[in-house]
Design a protein around this motif. Structure first.
Motif, PDB file in Angstrom:
ATOM      1  N   MET A   1       7.292  -9.200  -6.243  1.00 36.44           N
ATOM      2  CA  MET A   1       6.021  -9.899  -5.968  1.00 36.44           C
ATOM      3  C   MET A   1       4.970  -9.452  -6.972  1.00 36.44           C
ATOM      4  N   THR A   2       4.237 -10.400  -7.511  1.00 34.88           N
ATOM      5  CA  THR A   2       3.184 -10.061  -8.456  1.00 34.88           C
ATOM      6  C   THR A   2       1.891  -9.768  -7.714  1.00 34.88           C
ATOM      7  N   ALA A   3       0.982  -9.093  -8.393  1.00 35.10           N
ATOM      8  CA  ALA A   3      -0.278  -8.721  -7.760  1.00 35.10           C
ATOM      9  C   ALA A   3      -1.128  -9.946  -7.452  1.00 35.10           C
ATOM     10  N   ASN A   4      -1.036 -10.962  -8.302  1.00 36.68           N
ATOM     11  CA  ASN A   4      -1.932 -12.107  -8.174  1.00 36.68           C
ATOM     12  C   ASN A   4      -1.785 -12.793  -6.818  1.00 36.68           C
ATOM     13  N   GLY A   5      -2.840 -12.681  -6.002  1.00 36.25           N
ATOM     14  CA  GLY A   5      -2.840 -13.353  -4.710  1.00 36.25           C
ATOM     15  C   GLY A   5      -2.191 -12.596  -3.572  1.00 36.25           C
ATOM     16  N   ALA A   6      -1.540 -11.477  -3.842  1.00 36.87           N
ATOM     17  CA  ALA A   6      -0.894 -10.718  -2.782  1.00 36.87           C
ATOM     18  C   ALA A   6      -1.957 -10.098  -1.878  1.00 36.87           C
ATOM     19  N   ARG A   7      -1.740 -10.187  -0.561  1.00 36.74           N
ATOM     20  CA  ARG A   7      -2.699  -9.663   0.413  1.00 36.74           C
ATOM     21  C   ARG A   7      -2.349  -8.230   0.791  1.00 36.74           C
ATOM     22  N   VAL A   8      -3.311  -7.332   0.629  1.00 35.88           N
ATOM     23  CA  VAL A   8      -3.127  -5.920   0.970  1.00 35.88           C
ATOM     24  C   VAL A   8      -4.145  -5.547   2.036  1.00 35.88           C
ATOM     25  N   LEU A   9      -3.659  -4.974   3.126  1.00 40.30           N
ATOM     26  CA  LEU A   9      -4.528  -4.507   4.208  1.00 40.30           C
ATOM     27  C   LEU A   9      -4.640  -2.989   4.130  1.00 40.30           C
ATOM     28  N   ILE A  10      -5.878  -2.484   4.055  1.00 43.11           N
ATOM     29  CA  ILE A  10      -6.139  -1.044   4.001  1.00 43.11           C
ATOM     30  C   ILE A  10      -6.630  -0.604   5.383  1.00 43.11           C
ATOM     31  N   LEU A  52       1.355  -6.311   2.189  1.00 42.62           N
ATOM     32  CA  LEU A  52       1.564  -4.861   2.142  1.00 42.62           C
ATOM     33  C   LEU A  52       0.426  -4.190   2.902  1.00 42.62           C
ATOM     34  N   ILE A  53       0.734  -3.074   3.545  1.00 41.68           N
ATOM     35  CA  ILE A  53      -0.261  -2.340   4.319  1.00 41.68           C
ATOM     36  C   ILE A  53      -0.342  -0.902   3.806  1.00 41.68           C
ATOM     37  N   ILE A  54      -1.560  -0.446   3.530  1.00 37.95           N
ATOM     38  CA  ILE A  54      -1.811   0.952   3.169  1.00 37.95           C
ATOM     39  C   ILE A  54      -2.452   1.602   4.381  1.00 37.95           C
ATOM     40  N   LEU A  55      -1.820   2.638   4.910  1.00 36.69           N
ATOM     41  CA  LEU A  55      -2.207   3.181   6.216  1.00 36.69           C
ATOM     42  C   LEU A  55      -2.443   4.684   6.158  1.00 36.69           C
ATOM     43  N   ASP A  56      -3.568   5.115   6.723  1.00 38.67           N
ATOM     44  CA  ASP A  56      -3.853   6.537   6.900  1.00 38.67           C
ATOM     45  C   ASP A  56      -3.322   6.961   8.268  1.00 38.67           C
ATOM     46  N   LEU A  57      -2.726   8.128   8.367  1.00 35.37           N
ATOM     47  CA  LEU A  57      -2.190   8.592   9.657  1.00 35.37           C
ATOM     48  C   LEU A  57      -3.286   9.109  10.582  1.00 35.37           C
ATOM     49  N   GLY A  58      -4.346   9.699  10.019  1.00 39.11           N
ATOM     50  CA  GLY A  58      -5.385  10.324  10.838  1.00 39.11           C
ATOM     51  C   GLY A  58      -6.493   9.368  11.214  1.00 39.11           C
ATOM     52  N   LEU A  59      -6.190   8.428  12.097  1.00 38.27           N
ATOM     53  CA  LEU A  59      -7.177   7.433  12.513  1.00 38.27           C
ATOM     54  C   LEU A  59      -7.907   7.893  13.773  1.00 38.27           C
ATOM     55  N   PRO A  60      -9.128   7.398  14.010  1.00 39.12           N
ATOM     56  CA  PRO A  60      -9.937   7.923  15.110  1.00 39.12           C
ATOM     57  C   PRO A  60      -9.496   7.489  16.503  1.00 39.12           C
ATOM     58  N   ASP A  61      -8.758   6.374  16.610  1.00 39.58           N
ATOM     59  CA  ASP A  61      -8.412   5.880  17.945  1.00 39.58           C
ATOM     60  C   ASP A  61      -6.920   5.925  18.234  1.00 39.58           C
ATOM     61  N   ILE A  80       2.761   1.641   3.253  1.00 40.79           N
ATOM     62  CA  ILE A  80       2.661   2.875   2.467  1.00 40.79           C
ATOM     63  C   ILE A  80       1.646   3.781   3.143  1.00 40.79           C
ATOM     64  N   ILE A  81       2.071   4.977   3.480  1.00 44.40           N
ATOM     65  CA  ILE A  81       1.198   5.952   4.118  1.00 44.40           C
ATOM     66  C   ILE A  81       0.370   6.653   3.048  1.00 44.40           C
ATOM     67  N   LEU A  82      -0.921   6.780   3.309  1.00 42.45           N
ATOM     68  CA  LEU A  82      -1.843   7.495   2.435  1.00 42.45           C
ATOM     69  C   LEU A  82      -2.519   8.534   3.320  1.00 42.45           C
ATOM     70  N   SER A  83      -2.117   9.807   3.184  1.00 39.05           N
ATOM     71  CA  SER A  83      -2.589  10.789   4.156  1.00 39.05           C
ATOM     72  C   SER A  83      -2.737  12.173   3.549  1.00 39.05           C
ATOM     73  N   VAL A  84      -3.612  12.988   4.172  1.00 37.75           N
ATOM     74  CA  VAL A  84      -3.751  14.383   3.763  1.00 37.75           C
ATOM     75  C   VAL A  84      -2.654  15.238   4.378  1.00 37.75           C
ATOM     76  N   ARG A  85      -1.935  14.681   5.357  1.00 34.30           N
ATOM     77  CA  ARG A  85      -0.839  15.431   5.980  1.00 34.30           C
ATOM     78  C   ARG A  85       0.321  15.509   4.996  1.00 34.30           C
ATOM     79  N   GLU A  86       0.594  16.710   4.499  1.00 38.51           N
ATOM     80  CA  GLU A  86       1.610  16.832   3.460  1.00 38.51           C
ATOM     81  C   GLU A  86       2.864  17.562   3.919  1.00 38.51           C
ATOM     82  N   GLN A  87       2.915  17.954   5.216  1.00 37.60           N
ATOM     83  CA  GLN A  87       4.122  18.618   5.704  1.00 37.60           C
ATOM     84  C   GLN A  87       5.301  17.659   5.680  1.00 37.60           C
ATOM     85  N   GLU A  88       6.457  18.195   5.343  1.00 31.56           N
ATOM     86  CA  GLU A  88       7.665  17.371   5.280  1.00 31.56           C
ATOM     87  C   GLU A  88       7.959  16.715   6.625  1.00 31.56           C
ATOM     88  N   SER A  89       7.701  17.449   7.710  1.00 30.82           N
ATOM     89  CA  SER A  89       7.981  16.898   9.043  1.00 30.82           C
ATOM     90  C   SER A  89       7.145  15.653   9.312  1.00 30.82           C
TER      91      SER A  89
END
Length: 236
Positions: A1-10, A52-61, A80-89
């Motif tokens: 898939m090319t970038a042009n027009g692709a929808r990404v949810l952050i 595509l969805i870019i998701l942080d694990l540490g959300l407030p709710d 794709i997870i984007l997080s400060v949690r870096e433990q392998e587990s």
């Protein structure tokens, strides 16, 4: 898939991160949407059908792992997870829950773009349909809501899991073993009486005539399927 027009949810509660991603990804031709909480993210995903969805694990709710599980009930969009949690587990939990990749903050935009391209190459080529309408029966997978003739049908967790699995494969026969293994676990693969009991309960709640089912169709000796159009069949 090319970038042009692709929808990404952050989905990230940090405003600076959302701003950075929106500016950087928009420069590459992506269409961006954002959410600052898990619940908002789930709602946005159901409405927008992101590629595509870019998701942080540490959300407030809602914890990010729960968001992944909820999304995977109906969507195959790469996550794709984007997080400060870096433990392998933590990475293993996220990937087991259904995420496609994991990038640890702080990150480089070049690395994230590369991970996005890889995720798209491996993405299943399926169409996300969070709402399935079959005659008078409506199944909203994104919101775990079932309606018959416009009225909500109250299902037990197991009844819902059975209907959800049938809905995700509407028109296809799911074997007894598949349903038992998926819902109860591999040690229950031979316990077909479990299915008969719950299928009977489910039919009483959603079928106009449970003795002559139109929606949950029995394939004798094999399993069940959710009819893509109303029809009568063996109720056993």
């Amino acid at each position: 898939m090319t970038a042009n027009g692709a929808r990404v949810l952050i989905i990230d509660d940090e405003l600076p991160i959302r701003r950075l991603l929106k500016v950087a990804l928009a420069a590459y031709g992506y269409e961006l949407a954002e959410a600052s909480s898990g619940q908002e993210g789930l709602q946005q995903a159901a409405v927008l059908h992101p590629d595509l969805i870019i998701l942080d694990l540490g959300l407030p709710d809602v914890d990010g792992l729960e968001v992944i599980k909820r999304l995977r009930e109906w969507s195959q969009a790469p996550i794709i997870i984007l997080s400060v949690r870096e433990q392998e587990s933590e990475k293993i939990k996220a990937l087991d829950a259904g995420a496609d990749d994991y990038v640890t903050k702080p990150f480089s935009m070049g690395e994230l773009l590369a991970r996005m391209r890889v995720a798209w190459r491996h993405a299943a080529k399926t169409t996300d349909e969070p709402v399935l309408s079959l005659g008078e029966l409506t199944i909203d997978l994104a919101h775990r809501l079932v309606k018959m003739k416009g009225r909500e049908v109250k299902l037990t967790p197991i009844e819902y899991e059975i209907l959800k699995n049938l809905a995700l494969h509407a028109g296809r026969v799911l074997t007894h073993h598949h349903l038992l293994r998926t819902i109860w676990g591999p040690e229950y693969e031979e316990e077909t009486h479990y299915l008969r009991v719950y299928i009977g309960q489910l039919r009483r709640k959603i079928e106009p005539d449970p003795a002559n089912p139109r929606y949950i169709i029995t394939e004798p000796g094999v399993g069940y399927r959710l009819a893509v159009k109303e029809e009568g069949a063996n109720p056993c």
